[in-house]
Design a protein around this motif. Structure first.
Motif, short mmCIF file in Angstrom:
data_model
loop_
_atom_site.label_atom_id
_atom_site.label_comp_id
_atom_site.label_asym_id
_atom_site.label_seq_id
_atom_site.Cartn_x
_atom_site.Cartn_y
_atom_site.Cartn_z
N GLN A 1 -1.48 11.74 -7.61
CA GLN A 1 -1.42 12.28 -6.25
C GLN A 1 -0.22 13.15 -6.01
OE1 GLN A 1 -2.02 9.32 -3.09
NE2 GLN A 1 -2.84 7.99 -4.65
N HIS A 2 0.92 12.79 -6.59
CA HIS A 2 2.16 13.41 -6.13
C HIS A 2 2.84 14.32 -7.12
CE1 HIS A 2 2.11 11.05 -2.52
NE2 HIS A 2 2.02 9.92 -3.21
N PRO B 1 0.81 -1.23 0.00
CA PRO B 1 0.00 0.00 0.00
C PRO B 1 0.85 1.28 0.00
CG PRO B 1 -0.13 -1.12 2.12
CD PRO B 1 0.58 -2.04 1.19
N TYR C 1 -16.52 10.22 -3.12
CA TYR C 1 -16.48 11.31 -2.15
C TYR C 1 -15.47 12.38 -2.56
CZ TYR C 1 -19.57 9.96 1.64
OH TYR C 1 -20.67 9.70 2.39
N ARG C 2 -14.33 11.93 -3.06
CA ARG C 2 -13.29 12.88 -3.44
C ARG C 2 -13.82 13.84 -4.50
NH1 ARG C 2 -8.97 9.43 -4.54
NH2 ARG C 2 -8.61 9.42 -2.30
N THR D 1 -14.48 6.16 -1.60
CA THR D 1 -13.58 7.29 -1.39
C THR D 1 -13.44 8.12 -2.66
OG1 THR D 1 -12.40 5.88 0.13
CG2 THR D 1 -11.32 7.90 -0.49
N GLN E 1 -8.40 5.35 -8.10
CA GLN E 1 -7.63 6.39 -7.42
C GLN E 1 -7.11 7.40 -8.43
OE1 GLN E 1 -4.57 4.35 -5.29
NE2 GLN E 1 -5.86 3.89 -3.54
N HIS F 1 -8.43 11.26 -8.43
CA HIS F 1 -7.47 12.33 -8.09
C HIS F 1 -7.32 13.30 -9.24
CE1 HIS F 1 -5.74 11.71 -4.14
NE2 HIS F 1 -5.81 10.41 -4.33
N ALA G 1 -11.31 -3.77 -0.31
CA ALA G 1 -10.48 -2.63 -0.68
C ALA G 1 -11.08 -1.90 -1.87
CB ALA G 1 -9.07 -3.10 -0.99
N ALA H 1 -14.08 0.17 -0.71
CA ALA H 1 -13.64 1.38 0.01
C ALA H 1 -13.06 2.40 -0.95
CB ALA H 1 -12.62 1.00 1.08
#
Lengths: 403, 654
Positions: free
Chosen positions: B329-330, B186, B623-624, B620, B546, B550, B613, B616
């Motif tokens: 993300q980064h 993770p 929601y994001r 998420t 994800q 993002h 997973a 979830a």
């Protein structure tokens, strides 16, 4: 540098309800000004659990069990120490060499653990004492309220009470679900999962609980089936937890474990991140932008992890351990306080300049006397907990009570 | 797999080199573990100094060097097998039969054979290293008549056989625990720190595995040790020394030093293998950064959009998705490249390609879930009835058949079956091949999907020779009755047994049908597995979720040209549709039950919880997006039904 004398004088009469435009608004907590429930908890009506494990055991266990049964029970209940105790106690039933050997082994283990304890004095504390020592709450062991958490996105909060239950209150709702679980003991920290409506992480004495409380449900007692139990051997009691702001990871810390656990909660697997030194981890705080994580240890040392490749910087403090800390909304500034000092320090991180060399003092919280109509009020002391509001305009500081 | 011509550039340039680097590190670590093993095997409490100096002199002895060379060969072979067998999508056998099928698969047999040989080689090395009474197969001994002959050294043989046994159990457990399944951590860590963090786990697993293997092997040798001993001594013409206690007896096995050396050697063996696997896992799952776009058209296939659409090289697809999730993300600069427009023309090619691939992944999962739900909905009822008819025909079928078995027992007696005869055909001949299990069992080359296996499973195929040969005419006559007429079988006196109790044993001539029922039971006994198999590759979906969420969330502030806006309705509706499918899947029996956690096994059990997973991550992600866009979502054109669902997210009621 900021000091307490710059603040307006507080008033002794009435309850301070909130702050608005740099004014402290007083009021009666019973009267509803905002549409939020204001529950009252009376200390005496909540009974804390007094169940020391050893005292009740001797009252119920049949002592005429065979040695094997007792040894197996001791092994199951308290591991190697229990087994050695049991063997040494029943010296007349076992061969002499076994009793002597286990006695010697026990003495050796005691000696080693006392040596370990002299390096890290907090290891000699019992579970509850340790939680009380490292909790962010004032007077944890005797207060009716043990932990508190606002939901990050909506008008909802959770409180952990002295009787090991957790209550959840919402605005515009009269139902207040009560959460109880067999493993939910000595709650030290609560945190709602970001980017989620229902998940609440609870740091307990022996494990980590993740409650999934359906917001639309009218039930007042969600069953313990709604809770996920996460535990790792040697990782208890848990005194601090922190969700990543993206809601994907949860980090937990225990003062007796040098590794902090990074949990993938839904998949229930964890990655231990271990670093030598410090003797454990007491407090965690994730920066709101998710890029850094503060991990304080029981020794005068704290670490700042960057969360992309999970490497850390060591920050030795001079005088005491780091008690609390908080981040600015953009994750560039860390404020922290050190036990035994009435100061707030700041560290400024920047990706361009390569980070700071030393911390600077930004606020002085030494005792200040305000003279009001009702007499003098003395304010000041050590910091117990720090919190920075999400917009970055205000800082809330909880001070330790004065002797 | 290793024929380089067919492989993509990624395998040739990246994966092979990563595997080579991991094997090189395992070879470098080998002398360290060997030295530790040497030390532990020769350590004595009485003469610690002398033993230390002995060990250091032994480390440079020629026999040790030769052993190291042999061990290097073993490590190279292990590395080769890791590269050949590793999988990013675990094969989840949906039933005991399928599991048996994978264990007996020819590929797996070769694997077991090679690992047995390697185990023997390592054990030979360790017996030479330990020295003393273990070192050679033949020892001089004096027989009764007084002359000196070469005898069989049973201790040496014992260690060699234990090596073969441990090799086989490694190979066997590799299938059961999915040891070749490579999961992604993770969090990202540097390889050294990752290795350091996992090392205690490897040592613990090796010791425990070695303990279990030693125990099992001792038991096995106690019962069957006589056979290999006699065979070896007769082929090699070695005498059996009668002065020493034989090892396949209690007195022979109760030898502490033998057990200790077996344990130490086993631990060494497992550590060698596990470290190789661990290094391989760490190297393969290391994040790889694909360029988002390239200025040269010939480099286009190296770029992220092309890598994402890859179908054949799964590892490249996975790493590309991981890279997408990480960059979203980064990495603000790389996000900017995704949101950029093509220079002549002004089309958002990068974003279009990425979002299209992610959405097609998600919709593929949605289709899979819906198909599974349909299969269960149409099969569940029929299945339960066939189960009940099994029960009534007087055989032992326990109530684990399906979730629908929770129906109360009494009403069922009066329900006449609507599809007599076809019930069995539908629910169990179709069983192996039915939509319920087979398409979701990734290991389709299992030999048990062949006709031979259907025969073995006792299903009546009219074409098969088994049909006429074994089935007695009596059974043939009763056949239709058995599967269909539950009401009839009651009226003609057979007792209505409860599903849990074991009824009277069936008569002898019913044996094939009993076998069939037993097989049926075995085949349906892993109800959770079908759910696990559905989500076996969900790590890819999690990254897609994800990544895309993002990107959408950051587009709120970073997307200058509004390229994301055009696809936003599409993204939102596919997320909501997937959420509905997932929610419905979790309402199925067994889908939401948590798997039992296996501690102390080296195999990765992450895949067992991937469905949680995924759920979830999906919530998420929604929601994001809703939290970032807030009230602006009302301006997005989506259907009223989906808007209602999104409104719940806006009010935090999910």
């Amino acid at each position: 540098m900021c000091s307490l004398s710059l603040f307006p004088s507080p008033t002794a009469a009435g309850h301070t309800l909130y702050e608005h435009n740099n004014e402290l608004v007083l009021g009666d907590p019973i009267k509803q000004e905002y549409d939020l429930p204001s529950p009252q908890f009376i200390r005496d009506s909540l009974k804390g659990h007094s169940r020391p494990d050893s005292s009740s055991k001797s009252a119920f266990l049949d002592h005429r069990d065979t040695l094997w049964m007792r040894s197996a029970g001791a092994w199951r209940d308290s591991g190697l120490y229990g087994l050695l105790d049991e063997i040494t106690d029943s010296a007349e039933e076992v061969p002499r060499w076994l009793a002597v050997g286990s006695g010697c082994l026990q003495a050796l283990l005691h000696w080693v653990s006392s040596f370990h304890g002299s390096l890290f004095p907090h290891l000699t504390l019992s579970g509850d004492e340790m939680v009380a020592e490292f909790s962010q709450m004032l007077d944890w062991s005797d207060s009716a309220l043990r932990s508190f958490a606002w939901h990050p996105h909506t008008d909802k909060f959770a409180v952990a009470l002295l009787d090991d239950s957790i209550k959840i209150y919402k605005s515009r709702s009269s139902t207040a679900p009560t959460l109880k679980h067999r493993c939910q003991r000595s709650v030290c920290a609560l945190q709602w999962k970001p980017l989620c409506g229902s998940a609440l992480a609870v740091a307990c004495q022996t494990c980590l609980l993740i409650w999934h409380v359906d917001p639309t449900s009218l039930s007042t007692r969600p069953s313990s089936g709604c809770a996920q139990v996460l535990s790792h051997p040697g990782h208890a009691p848990i005194t601090s937890i922190a969700w990543s702001p993206t809601g994907t990871l949860l980090v937990s810390a225990s003062p007796v474990d040098t590794a902090m656990m990074v949990w993938d909660v839904a998949a229930e697997n964890c990655v231990p991140l271990q670093r030598v030194g410090g003797g454990g981890i007491t407090y965690l705080s994730w920066s709101p932008d998710g890029s850094r994580l503060l991990a304080a240890t029981p020794s005068p040392l704290f670490r700042v992890w960057e969360t992309r490749m999970w490497t850390c910087e060591r920050w030795p403090c001079l005088t005491g351990r780091c008690q609390s800390g908080c981040w600015s909304p953009d994750g560039s500034c860390l404020l922290f306080s050190i036990q035994g000092e009435r100061l707030i320090y700041a560290l400024t991180f920047s990706d361009l300049t390569g980070g700071p060399k030393t911390a600077t003092v930004v606020a002085d919280l030494s005792e200040t006397t305000f003279t009001g109509p009702d007499g003098d009020i003395i304010v000041g002391g050590e910091v117990r907990s720090l919190s920075w509001d999400p917009r970055g305009e205000r800082l809330a500081v909880l001070l330790k009570e004065m002797e | 797999m290793l024929s380089l011509k067919q492989n993509s550039w990624f395998i040739r340039k990246i994966v092979i080199w990563r595997a080579v680097a991991s094997v090189a590190w395992s070879v470098i670590l080998l002398p360290v573990t060997a030295a530790l093993f040497l030390f532990f095997s020769r350590f004595s409490f009485c003469h610690p100094i002398q033993c230390l100096s002995e060990c250091t002199s032994l480390l440079t002895a020629s026999s040790t060097i030769f052993c190291l060379v042999v061990l290097c060969g073993v490590v190279l072979m292990t590395g080769f097998f890791n590269l050949e067998f590793y999988t990013l999508v675990p094969s989840i056998p949906c039933s005991r039969i399928a599991l048996l099928g994978t264990v007996l698969h020819p590929r797996q047999c070769v694997h077991s054979l090679v690992y047995c040989t390697m185990g023997m080689l390592v054990m030979w090395c360790s017996s030479v290293t330990i020295g003393g009474r273990y070192s050679t197969l033949g020892t001089p001994c004096r027989i009764e008549s007084g002359e000196l002959v070469t005898c069989l050294n049973e201790y040496h043989l014992f260690l060699l056989l234990s090596g073969a046994f441990m090799g086989y159990s490694y190979s066997f457990l590799g299938v059961v625990q999915n040891i070749y399944y490579v999961s992604f951590q993770p969090i990202q860590q540097y390889k050294y720190l990752c290795f350091k963090g996992s090392l205690p786990m490897v040592v613990k697993c090796s010791v425990i595995q070695s303990l279990y293997s030693a125990r099992n092997f001792a038991a096995l040798y106690f019962f069957f040790g006589y056979a290999p001993k006699a065979w070896i001594s007769s082929t090699l013409n070695l005498q059996i020394d009668s002065s020493l206690p034989p090892l396949d007896s209690l007195t022979g096995l109760l030898d502490f030093s033998l057990f200790y050396h077996l344990l130490i050697s086993g631990t060494f063996l497992y550590i060698t293998w596990y470290i190789t696997v661990l290094l391989f896992r760490i190297y393969v799952t290391e994040a790889y950064s694909f360029p988002v776009q390239s200025t040269f058209t010939e480099d286009a296939e190296l770029c992220l959009p092309k890598a994402l659409t890859e179908k054949n090289t799964l590892v490249m697809k996975f790493l590309a998705l991981q890279d997408l999730a990480l960059l979203s993300q980064h990495s603000p600069t790389r996000r900017l490249e995704i949101f950029s427009l093509s220079q002549p023309g002004g089309h958002p090619h990068n974003w279009n390609a990425l979002s299209k691939e992610c959405l097609s992944l998600l919709s593929e999962l949605t289709h899979r879930l819906v198909a599974h739900q349909d299969a269960v909905a149409s099969n569940g009822r029929v299945k339960s009835q066939s189960a009940s008819s099994y029960t009534k025909s007087g055989s032992s079928v326990s109530s684990v058949m399906s979730g629908a078995e929770d129906l109360p027992e009494t009403p069922r007696h009066n329900i006449p079956l609507r599809t007599p005869g076809s019930v069995f055909l539908k629910s169990s001949v179709g069983g192996v091949h039915s939509a319920l299990t087979a398409p979701f069992t990734p290991d389709l080359d299992s030999p048990f999907s062949s006709p031979a296996i259907r025969r073995l499973a006792g299903q009546m195929e009219p074409q098969s020779p088994w049909f006429g040969a074994v089935q007695s005419p009596h059974i043939m006559r009763r056949g239709p009755k058995l599967w269909s007429a539950s009401t009839e079988s009651q009226t003609n006196g057979s007792p209505p047994a409860s599903p849990v109790s074991v009824p009277s044993p069936p008569p002898d001539n019913q044996k094939p049908s009993f076998l069939a029922q037993w097989m049926q039971k075995r085949r349906d006994q892993l109800p959770e597995a079908s759910s696990q198999a559905l989500f076996a590759d969900s790590q890819a979906h999690i990254w897609a979720l994800q990544g895309i969420s993002h990107l959408v969330a950051t587009s709120f502030s970073e997307d200058q040209f509004g390229v994301v806006q055009t696809t936003l309705p599409n993204i939102l509706s596919s997320l909501v549709i997937l959420l509905e499918a997932v929610d419905r899947h979790f309402k199925l029996p067994h889908a939401s039950s948590k798997p039992v956690r296996t501690t102390f096994s080296f195999g990765d059990s992450t895949y067992k919880t991937l469905r949680f997973a995924l759920r979830a991550a999906l919530k998420t992600s929604i929601y994001r997006i809703t939290i970032t866009f807030g009230e602006h979502l009302n301006a997005v054109k989506i259907s009223a039904e989906h808007r209602k669902k999104l409104q719940q997210f806006l009010e935090f009621k999910e």
